[in-house]
Design a protein around this motif. Sequence first.
Motif, PDB file in Angstrom:
ATOM      1  N   GLU A 148      -4.280   3.174   7.609  1.00 28.24           N
ATOM      2  CA  GLU A 148      -4.899   4.182   6.742  1.00 28.24           C
ATOM      3  C   GLU A 148      -4.968   5.562   7.411  1.00 28.24           C
ATOM      4  O   GLU A 148      -4.580   6.571   6.820  1.00 28.24           O
ATOM      5  CB  GLU A 148      -6.306   3.724   6.359  1.00 28.24           C
ATOM      6  N   GLN A 149      -5.443   5.631   8.641  1.00 31.04           N
ATOM      7  CA  GLN A 149      -5.664   6.923   9.303  1.00 31.04           C
ATOM      8  C   GLN A 149      -4.362   7.679   9.520  1.00 31.04           C
ATOM      9  O   GLN A 149      -4.247   8.864   9.174  1.00 31.04           O
ATOM     10  CB  GLN A 149      -6.386   6.727  10.633  1.00 31.04           C
ATOM     11  N   ALA A 202      -1.549   7.200   8.020  1.00 32.13           N
ATOM     12  CA  ALA A 202      -0.915   7.477   6.727  1.00 32.13           C
ATOM     13  C   ALA A 202      -1.465   8.760   6.125  1.00 32.13           C
ATOM     14  O   ALA A 202      -0.716   9.584   5.584  1.00 32.13           O
ATOM     15  CB  ALA A 202      -1.131   6.302   5.776  1.00 32.13           C
ATOM     16  N   ARG A 203      -2.764   8.949   6.219  1.00 30.73           N
ATOM     17  CA  ARG A 203      -3.382  10.164   5.652  1.00 30.73           C
ATOM     18  C   ARG A 203      -2.930  11.422   6.392  1.00 30.73           C
ATOM     19  O   ARG A 203      -2.858  12.503   5.798  1.00 30.73           O
ATOM     20  CB  ARG A 203      -4.906  10.026   5.685  1.00 30.73           C
ATOM     21  N   GLU A 204      -2.637  11.288   7.663  1.00 28.08           N
ATOM     22  CA  GLU A 204      -2.111  12.426   8.417  1.00 28.08           C
ATOM     23  C   GLU A 204      -0.680  12.747   7.981  1.00 28.08           C
ATOM     24  O   GLU A 204      -0.308  13.907   7.818  1.00 28.08           O
ATOM     25  CB  GLU A 204      -2.152  12.125   9.917  1.00 28.08           C
ATOM     26  N   SER A 233       0.858  -1.185   0.000  1.00 30.50           N
ATOM     27  CA  SER A 233       0.000   0.000   0.000  1.00 30.50           C
ATOM     28  C   SER A 233       0.895   1.236   0.000  1.00 30.50           C
ATOM     29  O   SER A 233       1.947   1.248   0.646  1.00 30.50           O
ATOM     30  CB  SER A 233      -0.901   0.029   1.237  1.00 30.50           C
ATOM     31  N   ARG A 249      -3.765  -2.063   5.666  1.00 31.31           N
ATOM     32  CA  ARG A 249      -4.780  -1.023   5.614  1.00 31.31           C
ATOM     33  C   ARG A 249      -5.193  -0.545   7.007  1.00 31.31           C
ATOM     34  O   ARG A 249      -5.926   0.438   7.144  1.00 31.31           O
ATOM     35  CB  ARG A 249      -6.000  -1.512   4.836  1.00 31.31           C
ATOM     36  N   TRP A 280       0.734   5.660   0.164  1.00 34.31           N
ATOM     37  CA  TRP A 280       0.020   6.924   0.318  1.00 34.31           C
ATOM     38  C   TRP A 280       0.998   8.042  -0.020  1.00 34.31           C
ATOM     39  O   TRP A 280       2.083   8.128   0.571  1.00 34.31           O
ATOM     40  CB  TRP A 280      -0.478   7.098   1.749  1.00 34.31           C
ATOM     41  N   VAL A 322       0.864  12.116   5.120  1.00 37.16           N
ATOM     42  CA  VAL A 322       1.016  12.673   3.770  1.00 37.16           C
ATOM     43  C   VAL A 322       0.702  14.164   3.753  1.00 37.16           C
ATOM     44  O   VAL A 322       1.206  14.902   2.890  1.00 37.16           O
ATOM     45  CB  VAL A 322       0.145  11.917   2.734  1.00 37.16           C
ATOM     46  N   GLN A 323      -0.105  14.620   4.705  1.00 36.90           N
ATOM     47  CA  GLN A 323      -0.386  16.057   4.797  1.00 36.90           C
ATOM     48  C   GLN A 323       0.869  16.845   5.145  1.00 36.90           C
ATOM     49  O   GLN A 323       0.946  18.052   4.917  1.00 36.90           O
ATOM     50  CB  GLN A 323      -1.472  16.315   5.854  1.00 36.90           C
ATOM     51  N   ASN A 359      -0.222  15.099  -1.928  1.00 35.08           N
ATOM     52  CA  ASN A 359      -0.912  15.594  -3.127  1.00 35.08           C
ATOM     53  C   ASN A 359       0.029  16.252  -4.118  1.00 35.08           C
ATOM     54  O   ASN A 359      -0.160  16.167  -5.327  1.00 35.08           O
ATOM     55  CB  ASN A 359      -2.024  16.585  -2.729  1.00 35.08           C
ATOM     56  N   THR A 385       3.456  11.762  14.709  1.00 36.08           N
ATOM     57  CA  THR A 385       3.726  12.731  13.648  1.00 36.08           C
ATOM     58  C   THR A 385       4.736  13.785  14.103  1.00 36.08           C
ATOM     59  O   THR A 385       5.686  14.114  13.382  1.00 36.08           O
ATOM     60  CB  THR A 385       2.411  13.414  13.205  1.00 36.08           C
TER      61      THR A 385
END
Length: 288
Positions: A44-45, A47-49, A15, A41, A17, A51-52, A20, A280
């Motif tokens: 997921e949570q 990972a999304r933080e 997986s 997976r 991530w 990548v920001q 943008n 983070t």
Amino acid sequence: DGCFTNMRAIKLATSTWKPNDPSHGYKALVIFIHGYSVYSRFFEQIARELVQEGILVKAMDLVGHGKSESFRNMRGYLMFDECVEDILKFIDISFEELKGVETPTFLYGESFGGALCVTQSTQTDKLDGLLISGGGLKVASDIRPSDLMLSGLTFISNFFPYVRVPGPHVQKTFREAFGDEEFVEKALKDPLIIFERLRLRCGCSIFNGIEDLKSLFPRITVPLYVLHGTEDVRTPIEGAIALYDNASSVDKTLEKLEGMKHQLLQDKPEKTAKYIGLVTTWIIKRIR
């Protein structure tokens, strides 16, 4: 998202991530390794933080887990040392995506994945940090066989490698690992999660691999962040304390998370949000 083939010709799912806007490169690379029975997976949570923050996140499903292929179609069957080899190959593959750009790299291991990552960190010089979450660094006393028994079982496993190990059904103790009850209900119905009992050779491999960890702790020199819930009933916190006490890292932190359970990323939402913030922040401070 993708897959790669390990040295035993088994395809392992991965997986990814991405931020943008990666046009200016990635601030860091974080590689996640999951624990036994779950899969990538579950990250997921967090990972999304990450990548920001401009961080590239990669994860893999261990052999026999998630969407990865299984050895002889035996779900959940794996060998400790072979998993370490797979992680090393995955790290090398992940570096290819960096296209030669030097990028701070962090390895994050959860539960059994924590044991694998401790071992892996002593076999590579490519890491800038190691994070261990609810690490399976010590076998609980109520399930650990004696040294003599483990030696005997290991010998027997050469003749009967695939018999199931007696013990409580995984599904009966699964719920205790989570603080997020809604997540648990969904997870219990997830066909990709493994609830079968361990097979003998697999179980002996895991127990022996974990027993060998304490000799590796002093060889860890990279920045180290050890996080463990005080209400974790699956992996003894003594293992986390021993890692922290014996690691040679100059930069090391032990975080005892009051009231949190084993799956720190799937605890009560407010606790998990705080936990993700801690992770983070720790990473960001070491890439600036």
